[in-house]
Design an enzyme around this catalytic site. Structure first.
Site, PDB file in Angstrom:
ATOM      1  N   HIS A 172       0.874  -1.159   0.000  1.00  0.00           N
ATOM      2  CA  HIS A 172       0.000   0.000   0.000  1.00  0.00           C
ATOM      3  C   HIS A 172       0.917   1.216   0.000  1.00  0.00           C
ATOM      4  O   HIS A 172       1.506   1.542   1.026  1.00  0.00           O
ATOM      5  CB  HIS A 172      -0.887   0.003   1.248  1.00  0.00           C
ATOM      6  CG  HIS A 172      -1.735  -1.220   1.368  1.00  0.00           C
ATOM      7  ND1 HIS A 172      -2.883  -1.378   0.647  1.00  0.00           N
ATOM      8  CD2 HIS A 172      -1.590  -2.337   2.101  1.00  0.00           C
ATOM      9  CE1 HIS A 172      -3.415  -2.549   0.942  1.00  0.00           C
ATOM     10  NE2 HIS A 172      -2.652  -3.152   1.821  1.00  0.00           N
ATOM     11  N   TYR A 173       1.033   1.837  -1.130  1.00  0.00           N
ATOM     12  CA  TYR A 173       1.987   2.935  -1.235  1.00  0.00           C
ATOM     13  C   TYR A 173       1.528   4.157  -0.455  1.00  0.00           C
ATOM     14  O   TYR A 173       0.375   4.553  -0.503  1.00  0.00           O
ATOM     15  CB  TYR A 173       2.225   3.302  -2.702  1.00  0.00           C
ATOM     16  CG  TYR A 173       2.949   2.211  -3.416  1.00  0.00           C
ATOM     17  CD1 TYR A 173       4.276   1.942  -3.128  1.00  0.00           C
ATOM     18  CD2 TYR A 173       2.293   1.401  -4.327  1.00  0.00           C
ATOM     19  CE1 TYR A 173       4.960   0.924  -3.764  1.00  0.00           C
ATOM     20  CE2 TYR A 173       2.962   0.382  -4.970  1.00  0.00           C
ATOM     21  CZ  TYR A 173       4.291   0.148  -4.684  1.00  0.00           C
ATOM     22  OH  TYR A 173       4.948  -0.856  -5.305  1.00  0.00           O
TER      23      TYR A 173
END
Length: 110
Positions: free
Chosen positions: A39-40
């Site tokens: 999850h950037y």
């Protein structure tokens, strides 16, 4: 996992599996199935300096008309929790900003 040093644990390769052995076969498998599990966070910096992608006023992308970034990528740094709650907060704040901007435009049009 098929090496003798692992034999006492009786591991079996799950993915990509024994049918993919050559370099070309492995590359084929990677192209077909590889995805990110991350999850950037912090990939689109919010701020006012030259490295910022998004402004701090209304989450609009600097130099691009009609584009906002409304997700966890505007967060300043990573943390050890799921990003879903952060994304909800960012989205709720952005929704408030967008509604307020819309109402202001409606008032000025009359």
């Amino acid at each position: 996992m098929s090496q003798p040093s692992f034999s006492k644990w009786n591991f079996q390769e799950v993915s990509p599996g024994p049918t993919y052995q050559t370099r070309d076969e492995l590359i084929e498998w990677i192209r077909e199935y590889a995805t990110t599990g991350f999850h950037y966070i912090g990939t689109c910096k919010m701020g006012t300096d030259s490295l910022s992608v998004v402004n701090t006023i209304n989450m609009k992308v600097w130099g691009v008309e009609r584009l906002r970034i409304i997700d966890a990528s505007v967060a300043p740094s990573s943390f050890s929790a799921n990003t879903q709650s952060l994304t909800y907060v960012v989205a709720a704040r952005a929704a408030d900003l967008i509604v307020a901007e819309y109402k202001m435009k409606q008032k000025s049009a009359h």
